[in-house]
Write an enzyme that holds these catalytic residues in place. Structure first.
Site, short mmCIF file in Angstrom:
data_model
loop_
_atom_site.label_atom_id
_atom_site.label_comp_id
_atom_site.label_asym_id
_atom_site.label_seq_id
_atom_site.Cartn_x
_atom_site.Cartn_y
_atom_site.Cartn_z
N ASN A 1 0.82 -1.22 0.00
CA ASN A 1 0.00 0.00 0.00
C ASN A 1 0.85 1.27 0.00
O ASN A 1 0.36 2.36 0.23
CB ASN A 1 -0.95 0.01 1.21
N GLU B 1 1.43 4.24 7.46
CA GLU B 1 0.37 3.79 6.58
C GLU B 1 -0.24 4.98 5.80
O GLU B 1 -0.01 6.14 6.16
CB GLU B 1 -0.73 3.13 7.42
#
Ligand code: F6R
Length: 243
Positions: free
Chosen positions: A137, A144
């Site tokens: 990702n 993140e």
């Protein structure tokens, strides 16, 4: 941003191991920023070979790991402490243990631990070479998507994508910790030189997004566009497709 396809995982890993070795041999007080994960296994294997063959004195080398799971004891089989011991520190047992730093994911006061770790890096740094893998990702460290580009070392809630990707190292997905301590994006950018590695088809999309996008928090690795000294090495499978 320069992305270089070195063909195979072995070639790229050996190249990066040589760069780390060169840094350590030229400057005995070098500070290294280290990463864990599948991507780095061969890098450490080649690095240990080089250290052993040349009997390098590493007693003054200082290392800072990017991250650690929250709630795992340092001795847990899947902690990043254990990973580093298994791939490097125990295989070349000449490091000064007091100079090897991994965040403590089992600290009683986790906020205090994030502050301590950031302070330590600021005091002892800058890191000479920071090595990085990349998440499917686009995460670097455990930063993140959505992470503040100015973030310092902090506690992260891992995304489903990361928990799922990392479940291969645990008995099952439920055992994967849901949080981690990670250097922040601004912490990573303080390194003098950054080398990111990506191998395999599963990383290609993240590398393409990194190549195509300006800094944007949905693909945390794009923060590297803001650093003046970044190299990215990939194998054939992770190489961006030419448009
Ligand atoms: C590990 C780290 C992570 C990994 C990334 C890729 O310390 O910070 O960003 O580099 O999740 O993991 P692998 O190499 O297992 O695909």
């Amino acid at each position: 941003m320069k992305i270089t396809n070195l063909g195979t995982r072995d070639y790229a890993s050996f190249y990066v191991a040589c760069e780390l070795y060169k840094q350590m041999s030229q400057q005995c007080h070098s500070k290294l920023g280290l990463a864990t994960g599948g991507t780095m296994i061969e890098v450490y294997k080649f690095l240990v070979d080089l250290l052993k063959k040349n009997k390098l004195d590493v007693s003054q080398i200082e290392t800072f790991n990017l991250d650690e799971y929250v709630g795992l004891d340092a001795n847990h089989g899947q902690s990043y402490h254990t990973y580093m011991n298994n791939v490097l520190f125990k295989r070349y047992p000449h490091f000064n243990l007091s100079l090897l730093h991994v965040p403590n994911g089992n600290a009683v006061d986790l906020d205090e631990e994030t502050k301590r770790y950031e302070y330590l890096i600021n005091q002892q740094g800058p890191v000479d070479i920071q090595i990085l893998g990349i998440g499917e990702n686009g995460h670097i460290g455990f930063n993140e998507p959505g992470t503040d580009v100015n973030s310092a070392t902090h506690i992260v809630n891992l995304t489903e994508s990361t928990i799922n990707a990392n479940s291969r190292y645990f008995e099952n997905e439920a055992e994967v910790p849901k949080q981690a301590i990670s250097m922040g994006l601004s912490t990573i950018l303080k390194a003098q030189r950054i080398i990111l590695l990506a191998f395999g088809e599963k990383k290609r999309e993240a590398i393409e997004k990194l190549a195509e996008n300006e800094v944007n928090s949905e693909v945390p690795a794009t923060i590297l566009h803001a650093h003046p000294n970044v190299e990215i090495y990939v194998d054939d499978d992770a190489a961006p497709r030419l448009k």
